[in-house]
Design a protein around this motif. Structure first.
Motif, mmCIF file in Angstrom:
data_model
loop_
_atom_site.group_PDB
_atom_site.id
_atom_site.type_symbol
_atom_site.label_atom_id
_atom_site.label_comp_id
_atom_site.label_asym_id
_atom_site.label_seq_id
_atom_site.Cartn_x
_atom_site.Cartn_y
_atom_site.Cartn_z
ATOM 1 N N ASP A 17 0.794 -1.219 0.000
ATOM 2 C CA ASP A 17 0.000 0.000 0.000
ATOM 3 C C ASP A 17 0.836 1.283 0.000
ATOM 4 O OD1 ASP A 17 1.014 -0.078 2.546
ATOM 5 O OD2 ASP A 17 -0.906 -0.430 3.540
ATOM 6 N N ASP A 18 2.153 1.147 -0.160
ATOM 7 C CA ASP A 18 3.019 2.325 -0.212
ATOM 8 C C ASP A 18 3.318 2.637 -1.677
ATOM 9 O OD1 ASP A 18 4.791 4.365 0.105
ATOM 10 O OD2 ASP A 18 6.224 3.266 1.346
ATOM 11 N N ILE A 19 2.420 3.402 -2.297
ATOM 12 C CA ILE A 19 2.589 3.764 -3.704
ATOM 13 C C ILE A 19 2.935 5.251 -3.792
ATOM 14 C CG2 ILE A 19 1.167 1.955 -4.711
ATOM 15 C CD1 ILE A 19 -1.194 3.811 -4.668
ATOM 16 N N ARG A 20 3.861 5.576 -4.683
ATOM 17 C CA ARG A 20 4.373 6.944 -4.750
ATOM 18 C C ARG A 20 4.637 7.359 -6.195
ATOM 19 N NH1 ARG A 20 8.829 7.235 0.202
ATOM 20 N NH2 ARG A 20 7.872 5.646 1.538
ATOM 21 N N ILE A 21 4.656 8.677 -6.416
ATOM 22 C CA ILE A 21 5.078 9.274 -7.678
ATOM 23 C C ILE A 21 6.364 10.029 -7.417
ATOM 24 C CG2 ILE A 21 4.554 11.015 -9.438
ATOM 25 C CD1 ILE A 21 1.608 10.392 -9.034
ATOM 26 N N LYS A 22 7.357 9.825 -8.274
ATOM 27 C CA LYS A 22 8.604 10.579 -8.185
ATOM 28 C C LYS A 22 8.692 11.483 -9.399
ATOM 29 C CE LYS A 22 12.486 8.987 -9.603
ATOM 30 N NZ LYS A 22 12.871 10.111 -10.508
ATOM 31 N N MET A 23 8.654 12.772 -9.191
ATOM 32 C CA MET A 23 8.793 13.727 -10.293
ATOM 33 C C MET A 23 9.065 15.114 -9.731
ATOM 34 S SD MET A 23 4.806 14.277 -11.563
ATOM 35 C CE MET A 23 5.215 15.570 -12.742
ATOM 36 N N CYS A 24 9.597 15.968 -10.571
ATOM 37 C CA CYS A 24 9.794 17.379 -10.217
ATOM 38 C C CYS A 24 8.595 18.139 -10.769
ATOM 39 C CB CYS A 24 11.097 17.910 -10.824
ATOM 40 S SG CYS A 24 12.564 16.958 -10.360
ATOM 41 N N ILE A 25 7.754 18.640 -9.890
ATOM 42 C CA ILE A 25 6.456 19.189 -10.291
ATOM 43 C C ILE A 25 6.499 20.712 -10.373
ATOM 44 C CG2 ILE A 25 4.017 19.363 -9.694
ATOM 45 C CD1 ILE A 25 4.279 16.726 -8.204
ATOM 46 N N LYS A 26 5.988 21.225 -11.464
ATOM 47 C CA LYS A 26 5.731 22.655 -11.613
ATOM 48 C C LYS A 26 4.229 22.842 -11.833
ATOM 49 C CE LYS A 26 10.247 23.598 -13.721
ATOM 50 N NZ LYS A 26 10.960 24.104 -14.924
ATOM 51 N N VAL A 27 3.743 24.014 -11.507
ATOM 52 C CA VAL A 27 2.312 24.286 -11.670
ATOM 53 C C VAL A 27 2.066 24.688 -13.121
ATOM 54 C CG1 VAL A 27 0.330 25.605 -10.850
ATOM 55 C CG2 VAL A 27 2.167 25.018 -9.261
ATOM 56 N N ASN A 28 1.854 23.684 -13.970
ATOM 57 C CA ASN A 28 1.542 23.947 -15.371
ATOM 58 C C ASN A 28 0.713 22.792 -15.921
ATOM 59 O OD1 ASN A 28 3.370 21.825 -16.173
ATOM 60 N ND2 ASN A 28 5.071 23.285 -16.018
ATOM 61 N N ALA A 29 0.194 22.988 -17.117
ATOM 62 C CA ALA A 29 -0.727 22.000 -17.699
ATOM 63 C C ALA A 29 -0.034 20.676 -17.971
ATOM 64 C CB ALA A 29 -1.339 22.559 -18.987
ATOM 65 N N ASP A 30 1.202 20.722 -18.461
ATOM 66 C CA ASP A 30 1.895 19.482 -18.795
ATOM 67 C C ASP A 30 2.095 18.598 -17.566
ATOM 68 O OD1 ASP A 30 2.041 20.090 -21.467
ATOM 69 O OD2 ASP A 30 4.074 20.898 -21.388
ATOM 70 N N ASP A 31 2.523 19.216 -16.458
ATOM 71 C CA ASP A 31 2.736 18.425 -15.246
ATOM 72 C C ASP A 31 1.420 17.943 -14.642
ATOM 73 O OD1 ASP A 31 5.411 18.672 -15.548
ATOM 74 O OD2 ASP A 31 5.783 19.873 -13.758
ATOM 75 N N PHE A 32 0.355 18.714 -14.837
ATOM 76 C CA PHE A 32 -0.966 18.295 -14.366
ATOM 77 C C PHE A 32 -1.381 17.006 -15.082
ATOM 78 C CE2 PHE A 32 -5.719 18.757 -14.345
ATOM 79 C CZ PHE A 32 -5.896 18.715 -12.973
ATOM 80 N N VAL A 33 -1.137 16.958 -16.393
ATOM 81 C CA VAL A 33 -1.434 15.750 -17.165
ATOM 82 C C VAL A 33 -0.531 14.600 -16.726
ATOM 83 C CG1 VAL A 33 -1.374 14.724 -19.471
ATOM 84 C CG2 VAL A 33 -2.340 17.007 -19.149
ATOM 85 N N THR A 34 0.761 14.897 -16.533
ATOM 86 C CA THR A 34 1.713 13.858 -16.151
ATOM 87 C C THR A 34 1.342 13.225 -14.814
ATOM 88 O OG1 THR A 34 3.506 14.931 -17.364
ATOM 89 C CG2 THR A 34 4.145 13.376 -15.638
ATOM 90 N N ILE A 35 0.899 14.041 -13.871
ATOM 91 C CA ILE A 35 0.491 13.514 -12.562
ATOM 92 C C ILE A 35 -0.655 12.511 -12.721
ATOM 93 C CG2 ILE A 35 -0.633 14.126 -10.385
ATOM 94 C CD1 ILE A 35 0.968 16.773 -10.502
ATOM 95 N N HIS A 36 -1.615 12.847 -13.566
ATOM 96 C CA HIS A 36 -2.727 11.919 -13.795
ATOM 97 C C HIS A 36 -2.231 10.629 -14.443
ATOM 98 C CE1 HIS A 36 -5.200 15.406 -12.855
ATOM 99 N NE2 HIS A 36 -6.275 14.634 -12.866
ATOM 100 N N HIS A 37 -1.299 10.762 -15.367
ATOM 101 C CA HIS A 37 -0.732 9.570 -16.008
ATOM 102 C C HIS A 37 -0.057 8.666 -14.975
ATOM 103 C CE1 HIS A 37 1.464 7.244 -19.141
ATOM 104 N NE2 HIS A 37 2.412 7.218 -18.218
ATOM 105 N N GLU A 38 0.768 9.252 -14.127
ATOM 106 C CA GLU A 38 1.484 8.454 -13.127
ATOM 107 C C GLU A 38 0.520 7.871 -12.094
ATOM 108 O OE1 GLU A 38 4.457 7.613 -13.645
ATOM 109 O OE2 GLU A 38 4.823 9.035 -15.266
ATOM 110 N N LEU A 39 -0.534 8.614 -11.769
ATOM 111 C CA LEU A 39 -1.549 8.064 -10.858
ATOM 112 C C LEU A 39 -2.209 6.830 -11.470
ATOM 113 C CD1 LEU A 39 -3.279 11.262 -9.414
ATOM 114 C CD2 LEU A 39 -2.035 9.512 -8.112
ATOM 115 N N GLY A 40 -2.373 6.839 -12.797
ATOM 116 C CA GLY A 40 -2.919 5.662 -13.462
ATOM 117 C C GLY A 40 -2.065 4.435 -13.192
ATOM 118 N N HIS A 41 -0.731 4.602 -13.263
ATOM 119 C CA HIS A 41 0.172 3.493 -12.927
ATOM 120 C C HIS A 41 -0.023 3.062 -11.475
ATOM 121 C CE1 HIS A 41 2.423 3.417 -16.636
ATOM 122 N NE2 HIS A 41 2.786 4.677 -16.542
ATOM 123 N N ASN A 42 -0.131 4.051 -10.577
ATOM 124 C CA ASN A 42 -0.306 3.731 -9.158
ATOM 125 C C ASN A 42 -1.605 2.976 -8.896
ATOM 126 O OD1 ASN A 42 1.281 6.684 -7.667
ATOM 127 N ND2 ASN A 42 2.103 4.658 -8.105
#
Length: 375
Positions: A17-42
């Protein structure tokens, strides 16, 4: 305070149950999409975490990437309204969708031929039909066949251009990305159908729909424990992959592009180099059969003159043909020429062999970066 790898990735640290995303996040549209993509993997990792160790993976090599991209596809105006990031009064009208769909297509559709050819080349190497002597030639033959891309300069047979793609020397399978491009739209349409969505597919949101969530989880929790057609059927109702959902998603863009290609547009603005030979400019853009004649200009006499200019060997006669054609093209306003920009170029002294061209084009055919002591 240290060097870090910012490339986004999703991790299941303890297969529990220890699932994580590793990324350098900026407040922009591209990273918003990327977060959703990585959450899909999680979500996938969490769903199949009770499977035996050997089954802790996607149903086939494309499923994991497809789930990530499928979740990212769900970022639509309706979804943004539902999560409170967009006021409904600010939702763009349907006529604003073409730009978004075109941007998506440049990523999703344009990738498909390349996504297929990488492993076609690799399989040729494995089965012996592509030998070491033809590694480079075969690579560019495939790119030419599937992508319509010719290298900008002649490439030597003893070069190894496939090695510039990380997945080749890294021995990473690539068909997964091709499959994911197809599957993500199939998953997306299945979710939208289950949610009862009635609008254009590319605007669908199934946010908060428990029925979709239950069916999705039933597929995800299988992991790799069942043949992939079983997993696909559990969510989509089909045992076969299909590109129909992708075609439906991009149908409004296809309709718009068909109209543009018929010449049904108000204005087209484009730039062009000041080509030294007139054939490079006039034939493509003003001959009836020219490949860049988007304005559908057609004049039999102009066609005759441009055809003659291609075969005329007398310099003065050729000059006269193009002068007459240019005058007719200007008089009939095939184009309105707005301006001729100034070209200012500067380069590091370590760049050797580069020459500024009269037509303003930037070409590095004979250029190279100086080694220590060469400059």
């Amino acid at each position: 305070d240290r060097e870090v790898v910012c490339h986004a990735s999703a991790w299941d640290v303890d297969n529990k149950d220890d699932i994580r995303i590793k990324m350098c996040i900026k407040v922009n549209a591209d990273d918003f999409v990327t977060i959703h993509h990585e959450l899909g993997h999680n979500y996938y990792q969490r769903a199949y975490n009770e499977q035996p160790f050997l089954y802790l993976n996607g149903a086939n090599d494309g499923f994991h990437e497809a789930i990530g991209d499928f979740i990212a596809l769900s970022i639509t105006p309706e979804y943004l309204v539902q999560i409170g990031l967009l006021d409904r009064k600010d939702v763009p009208s349907a006529d604003k969708d073409i730009g978004l769909l075109l941007r998506q297509a440049m990523d999703k559709v344009a990738f498909l031929p390349f996504g297929l050819l990488v492993d076609k080349w690799r399989w040729g190497v494995f089965d012996g039909s592509i030998t070491p002597a033809t590694y480079n030639t075969a690579w560019h033959d495939l790119k030419r066949e599937y992508q319509g891309i010719t290298p900008p300069v002649d490439r030597p047979d003893d070069a190894f251009d496939p090695g510039a793609k990380y997945h080749i020397p890294g021995n990473t399978p690539y068909t997964r990305y091709f499959l994911a491009r197809i599957l993500q739209f199939q998953f997306y349409k299945a979710a939208c159908d289950q949610a009862g969505w009635k609008g254009p597919l590319h605007r669908c949101s199934f946010y908060g729909n428990k029925e979709v969530g239950e069916k999705l989880n039933a597929m995800l929790e299988m992991g790799a424990s069942k043949p992939w057609p079983d997993a696909l059927e559990a969510f989509t109702g089909s045992r076969e992959m299909s590109g129909k959902a992708m075609m439906e998603y991009f149908a409004p863009l296809k309709k718009w592009l068909d109209e543009q290609n018929k010449g049904n547009f108000d204005m087209l603005m484009m730039g062009w180099l000041g080509n030294i030979d007139p054939d490079d400019f006039y034939y493509a853009q003003h001959h009836t059969d020219g490949t860049s004649n988007a304005q559908k200009f057609s004049d039999p006499e102009v066609d005759r003159l441009l055809d003659a200019g291609r075969v005329e060997t007398d310099r003065q006669a050729r000059f006269d043909d193009y002068r007459r054609a240019a005058t007719m093209i200007a008089d009939q306003v095939s184009y309105i020429f707005l301006y001729n920009p100034s070209v200012i170029q500067a380069w590091n002294p370590a760049l050797q062999g580069y020459q500024a061209r009269r037509d303003g084009a930037v070409r590095f055919r004979d250029a190279h970066w100086a080694q220590d002591g060469d400059a």
